[in-house]
Design an enzyme around this catalytic site. Structure first.
Site, PDB file in Angstrom:
ATOM      1  N   CYS A 119     -35.781 -31.314   1.565  1.00  0.00           N
ATOM      2  CA  CYS A 119     -36.566 -31.856   2.678  1.00  0.00           C
ATOM      3  C   CYS A 119     -35.686 -31.889   3.905  1.00  0.00           C
ATOM      4  O   CYS A 119     -34.531 -32.310   3.858  1.00  0.00           O
ATOM      5  CB  CYS A 119     -37.051 -33.252   2.333  1.00  0.00           C
ATOM      6  SG  CYS A 119     -37.862 -34.081   3.704  1.00  0.00           S
ATOM      7  N   GLY A 120     -36.223 -31.487   5.039  1.00  0.00           N
ATOM      8  CA  GLY A 120     -35.407 -31.352   6.240  1.00  0.00           C
ATOM      9  C   GLY A 120     -34.977 -32.649   6.865  1.00  0.00           C
ATOM     10  O   GLY A 120     -34.058 -32.673   7.664  1.00  0.00           O
TER      11      GLY A 120
END
Length: 280
Positions: A119-120
């Site tokens: 997940c960024g």
């Protein structure tokens, strides 16, 4: 521009066989299928662990190069002096040797992100800490709709792991005519895009006349990564989120989504006019 030939099959280490029981099928018996390998990948800068990502154990040098750029740890690939990949029983450790000045800056802003799953923005503690592209997207020539159609038509042939497991995402860099130049696959959509960005950087490919194509939704993080890389157009097979549209508009990024071979939706920016429109 030279295009990558699609590999005939993925490395054996990227998929394993499983014998699940089928339900509701004409043949209810167990049958072997191929399952994508997901591996804990510990990214370490110098001697300091930074993040544990769940990733496909391929192209990890590309992955950490792209990740380092889109995380803001480096500003360019030359600030990475070396990468060492060490398989362990429990996963993979990837150690990155940063240039001394860049490593000092990294230590100053280091934050604990252990346990991230591709997940960024996982692990960010406040809204103010959100990673944001520092500048507008690079100005590039508008992409013709026919180029997106062409890229979509040939992308699957460049996804050997996807064809085998139906469980991974792909990110592709396509030239202005829709030719597939580089593709990377991963169980995580953010990882696939970071791998692609890292592959382009490590190969010294600076040309941004083309577009990014991803087999996922267009989220805030995907837009940010595209803009940080310097792409002018991001095309996604699935729909965008509201924040992705807002950020793409702010950055001047052309955002194309719900992309299919028979059409797509342009949410921000513009594609090149069709030849018939130019004639009129």
């Amino acid at each position: 521009m030279r295009r990558n030939d699609p590999p005939a099959q993925p490395p054996a280490s990227l998929a394993v066989s499983a014998r699940p029981l089928r339900f509701g099928a004409a043949d209810p018996g167990a049958r072997e299928i191929e399952v994508a390998v997901e591996t804990p990948t510990n990214i370490v800068y110098g001697t300091m662990p930074y993040a544990v990502m769940m990733a496909s154990p391929s192209d990890l040098e590309d992955f950490v190069t792209g990740f380092s750029l889109t995380e803001g740890i480096v500003r360019e690939a030359s600030e990475i002096r070396g990468i060492v990949v060490e398989p362990k029983d429990e996963g993979v450790v990837v150690t990155v040797d940063l240039a001394p000045g860049r490593f000092r800056e990294h230590l100053a802003r280091r934050r604990n992100l252990s346990g991230r799953t591709s997940c960024g923005i996982c692990g960010v503690e406040t809204i103010e800490d959100l990673p944001l592209a520092g500048a507008a997207a690079r100005r590039t020539s508008p992409v013709p709709p026919a180029a997106i159609e062409a890229a979509l038509g040939s992308l699957e042939a460049h996804q050997p792991l996807g064809q085998l497991t139906r469980a991974v995402h792909a990110a592709a860099w396509c030239d202005s005519e829709g030719g597939i130049v580089t593709v990377r696959e991963d169980v995580g959509r953010h990882n696939a895009l970071d791998k692609l960005i890292g592959a382009r950087l490590r190969a010294g490919q600076q040309d941004r006349e083309g577009f990014l194509l991803v087999t996922s939704r267009a989220s805030f993080e995907m837009v940010e990564k595209a803009a940080i890389f310097g792409a002018g157009t991001l095309a996604a097979i699935s729909a965008p989120t509201s924040l992705a549209i807002e950020r793409a508009r702010h950055l001047g990024l052309t955002l194309v989504a719900v992309a299919r071979r028979d059409g797509c939706i342009v949410f921000t920016g513009a594609l090149a006019p069709e030849p018939e429109s130019i004639a009129r």
